[in-house]
Scaffold this active site. Structure first.
Site, mmCIF file in Angstrom:
data_model
loop_
_atom_site.group_PDB
_atom_site.id
_atom_site.type_symbol
_atom_site.label_atom_id
_atom_site.label_comp_id
_atom_site.label_asym_id
_atom_site.label_seq_id
_atom_site.Cartn_x
_atom_site.Cartn_y
_atom_site.Cartn_z
ATOM 1 N N HIS A 169 0.798 -1.239 0.000
ATOM 2 C CA HIS A 169 0.000 0.000 0.000
ATOM 3 C C HIS A 169 0.826 1.281 0.000
ATOM 4 O O HIS A 169 0.272 2.364 -0.105
ATOM 5 C CB HIS A 169 -0.935 0.029 1.213
ATOM 6 C CG HIS A 169 -0.227 0.370 2.495
ATOM 7 N ND1 HIS A 169 0.535 -0.534 3.183
ATOM 8 C CD2 HIS A 169 -0.137 1.533 3.181
ATOM 9 C CE1 HIS A 169 1.043 0.043 4.256
ATOM 10 N NE2 HIS A 169 0.660 1.299 4.287
HETATM 11 C C1 UD1 Z 1 -2.042 5.919 5.491
HETATM 12 C C2 UD1 Z 1 -0.736 6.457 6.102
HETATM 13 C C3 UD1 Z 1 0.326 5.381 6.041
HETATM 14 C C4 UD1 Z 1 -0.149 4.088 6.683
HETATM 15 C C5 UD1 Z 1 -1.489 3.659 6.079
HETATM 16 C C6 UD1 Z 1 -2.022 2.484 6.851
HETATM 17 C C7 UD1 Z 1 -0.316 8.870 5.789
HETATM 18 C C8 UD1 Z 1 0.449 9.875 5.033
HETATM 19 N N1 UD1 Z 1 -0.249 7.598 5.332
HETATM 20 O O1 UD1 Z 1 -1.783 5.625 4.132
HETATM 21 O O2 UD1 Z 1 1.487 5.822 6.753
HETATM 22 O O3 UD1 Z 1 0.813 3.088 6.456
HETATM 23 O O4 UD1 Z 1 -2.426 4.746 6.183
HETATM 24 O O5 UD1 Z 1 -2.965 1.774 6.131
HETATM 25 O O6 UD1 Z 1 -0.973 9.216 6.740
HETATM 26 N N2 UD1 Z 1 -9.050 5.298 0.869
HETATM 27 C C9 UD1 Z 1 -10.278 4.697 0.757
HETATM 28 N N3 UD1 Z 1 -10.950 4.420 1.906
HETATM 29 C C10 UD1 Z 1 -10.492 4.724 3.145
HETATM 30 C C11 UD1 Z 1 -9.245 5.361 3.239
HETATM 31 C C12 UD1 Z 1 -8.538 5.633 2.089
HETATM 32 O O7 UD1 Z 1 -10.748 4.410 -0.330
HETATM 33 O O8 UD1 Z 1 -11.175 4.439 4.144
HETATM 34 C C13 UD1 Z 1 -8.280 5.546 -0.369
HETATM 35 C C14 UD1 Z 1 -8.485 6.948 -0.924
HETATM 36 O O9 UD1 Z 1 -8.452 6.851 -2.317
HETATM 37 C C15 UD1 Z 1 -7.243 7.669 -0.435
HETATM 38 C C16 UD1 Z 1 -6.186 6.582 -0.442
HETATM 39 O O10 UD1 Z 1 -6.883 5.405 -0.091
HETATM 40 O O11 UD1 Z 1 -6.899 8.756 -1.261
HETATM 41 C C17 UD1 Z 1 -5.045 6.811 0.526
HETATM 42 O O12 UD1 Z 1 -5.526 7.018 1.855
HETATM 43 P P1 UD1 Z 1 -4.666 7.855 2.922
HETATM 44 O O13 UD1 Z 1 -5.305 7.765 4.243
HETATM 45 O O14 UD1 Z 1 -4.375 9.197 2.388
HETATM 46 O O15 UD1 Z 1 -3.282 7.106 2.931
HETATM 47 P P2 UD1 Z 1 -2.955 5.570 3.093
HETATM 48 O O16 UD1 Z 1 -2.348 5.089 1.831
HETATM 49 O O17 UD1 Z 1 -4.142 4.857 3.616
HETATM 50 N N1 UDP Z 2 -3.947 -5.335 8.718
HETATM 51 C C1 UDP Z 2 -5.190 -5.948 8.789
HETATM 52 N N2 UDP Z 2 -5.780 -6.357 7.631
HETATM 53 C C2 UDP Z 2 -5.190 -6.224 6.409
HETATM 54 C C3 UDP Z 2 -3.904 -5.612 6.360
HETATM 55 C C4 UDP Z 2 -3.326 -5.163 7.524
HETATM 56 O O1 UDP Z 2 -5.747 -6.121 9.868
HETATM 57 O O2 UDP Z 2 -5.807 -6.610 5.406
HETATM 58 C C5 UDP Z 2 -3.353 -4.847 9.970
HETATM 59 C C6 UDP Z 2 -1.998 -5.453 10.306
HETATM 60 O O3 UDP Z 2 -2.069 -5.871 11.650
HETATM 61 C C7 UDP Z 2 -1.032 -4.306 10.164
HETATM 62 C C8 UDP Z 2 -1.913 -3.104 10.406
HETATM 63 O O4 UDP Z 2 -3.169 -3.460 9.868
HETATM 64 O O5 UDP Z 2 0.017 -4.345 11.111
HETATM 65 C C9 UDP Z 2 -1.450 -1.834 9.762
HETATM 66 O O6 UDP Z 2 -1.049 -2.154 8.498
HETATM 67 P P1 UDP Z 2 -0.864 -1.179 7.305
HETATM 68 O O7 UDP Z 2 -0.109 -1.982 6.323
HETATM 69 O O8 UDP Z 2 -2.157 -0.603 6.876
HETATM 70 O O9 UDP Z 2 -0.013 0.067 7.868
HETATM 71 P P2 UDP Z 2 1.513 0.284 8.287
HETATM 72 O O10 UDP Z 2 1.808 -0.613 9.415
HETATM 73 O O11 UDP Z 2 2.366 0.034 7.091
HETATM 74 O O12 UDP Z 2 1.539 1.722 8.670
#
Ligand code: UD1
Ligand code: UDP
Length: 360
Positions: A204
């Site tokens: 991701h």
């Molecule tokens: C965010 C964090 C990242 C973390 C990750 C955990 C930042 C900068 N990044 O990344 O460090 O590892 O969460 O999972 O804070 N979206 C949906 N539904 C949701 C949320 C997001 O569709 O409920 C989609 C949207 O298109 C959005 C994209 O995912 O633009 C990215 O979401 P965002 O929260 O900005 O960053 P993550 O990639 O989730």
């Molecule tokens: N996780 C989960 N379901 C999934 C993927 C991840 O429950 O399908 C959990 C897992 O325990 C992981 C946490 O979500 O440690 C956060 O993971 P993510 O990769 O979103 O974020 P990061 O740790 O890279 O910030």
């Protein structure tokens, strides 16, 4: 004593669950949860509150997705309003997301002390948004809870020794708390077909998903592996493969994101984990499943011991070669603490709150 805990993204729900469980056993602290709304889809939000018994947030700002600046700015405004009304003694933030940065910045500007759980982690790659969020949050927090001694050393180098405490990792506490429950299950409750042999993949990170060529390369490498790849798709990755017209090959079993207990079960049963997630790298390490990381660096360098985790970037040959290596799984896990990081954090926080109140 009143604490406001600021959360917003999937990894923060898991970390906050450990601390909230411990706060519930300590009647000196009143905790209020503030959810920024950064993550909002059921499978990466509500599912964790239900499964991990996290109390319902008193506030949800429902900020949703946006560019970094717009998202963080909206969070700052919303969090500031709540802090002005609630006047907490402390603000607690987790990890390295935009919700972490907004929470810490809003609080410190109002002279409310901030405690940072998972302080001192560094990838030394300033192109990662998370790296900037961590550096800024650590520099403005009053209490820094470091999960590893590597993190402690880093904070000392940054002149933050007085604020730093080694607590161990709350994610390690969490895995130990749920592991036996999963191992003792008579049958799996996974909502989809899971082959007997598979690799588990989660991807991701912006640096892997925001470049169509890289993301295509990752998907085609996974499709060429010798056993099926089970791939719970983060919404960011789902959205990107749609916009880049990437069609996952037949070796990939694509699912919705799964809940935490299912994720741990999938890690336990998989041959190997392939990931760019910080949390999943550690969970593979804690659960003795070898891991291949689709990045050039990791904040969790302890996991590299004995080739338990191997850094491969996105190069197809490196990934395939790494999957052939048999790591030494008998490495010492104590570098992530003793499974009681949550209790230590609450104790340190309580001591500090009493000290601050006595000074007033
Ligand atoms: C965010 C964090 C990242 C973390 C990750 C955990 C930042 C900068 N990044 O990344 O460090 O590892 O969460 O999972 O804070 N979206 C949906 N539904 C949701 C949320 C997001 O569709 O409920 C989609 C949207 O298109 C959005 C994209 O995912 O633009 C990215 O979401 P965002 O929260 O900005 O960053 P993550 O990639 O989730
Ligand atoms: N996780 C989960 N379901 C999934 C993927 C991840 O429950 O399908 C959990 C897992 O325990 C992981 C946490 O979500 O440690 C956060 O993971 P993510 O990769 O979103 O974020 P990061 O740790 O890279 O910030």
């Amino acid at each position: 004593m009143k604490i406001i805990t600021i959360i917003g993204a999937r990894p923060q729900f898991i970390k906050a669950a450990v601390i909230s469980r411990n706060i519930n056993q300590n009647h000196n602290i009143q905790e209020i949860l503030l959810h920024t709304g950064q993550h909002y889809d059921h499978n990466i939000n509500d599912i964790f509150f239900d499964e991990l018994n996290i109390p319902a947030p008193k506030y949800n700002l429902n900020i949703g997705s946006d560019t970094h600046g717009a998202q963080t700015a909206k969070m700052l405004v919303g969090i500031e309003n709540i802090l002005l009304n609630e006047k907490p003694d402390y603000v607690l933030v987790y990890g390295d997301t935009n919700s972490t940065l907004a929470g810490a910045l809003a609080a410190v500007k109002l002279h409310i002390p901030v405690a940072h759980v998972e302080a001192g982690l560094r990838s030394f790659n300033r192109k990662m948004p998370e790296e900037l969020n961590r550096i800024i949050t650590d520099s403005i927090s009053e209490l820094l809870f470091a999960p590893t001694m590597t993190a402690v050393t880093q904070l000392e180098k940054e002149d933050r020794k007085d604020a730093t405490h080694f607590t161990g990792d709350v994610m390690y506490d969490s895995v130990l708390y749920y592991k036996n429950q999963i191992l003792s299950q008579k049958s799996s409750s996974l909502p989809f077909y899971c082959p007997s042999e598979y690799y588990l993949a989660t991807i991701h990170r912006a640096e892997n998903t925001d470049d169509p060529i890289l993301l295509k390369k990752i998907f085609s490498t996974l499709n060429e592996l010798e056993i099926p790849v089970l791939f719970p798709l983060h919404p960011r990755t789902k959205q990107k493969i749609k916009s880049y017209n990437i069609i996952p090959g037949s070796n990939l079993i694509i699912t919705e994101p799964v809940g935490y207990l299912h994720l741990l079960e999938l890690i336990l049963k998989s041959q190997k984990v392939i990931t760019d997630s910080g949390g999943v790298q550690k969970e593979a390490y804690f659960l003795d499943t070898p891991c291949v990381t689709i990045r050039e660096e990791t904040e969790w360098i302890e996991t590299l011991d004995g080739n338990h985790n191997i850094l491969c970037g996105t190069d197809s040959n490196r990934i395939k070669q790494a999957l052939l290596i048999s790591p030494n799984l008998n490495v010492n896990k104590n570098c992530f603490g003793d499974g009681h990081a949550g209790e230590k954090i609450i104790q340190l926080l309580t001591d500090k709150l009493i000290k601050n109140l006595n000074v007033l």
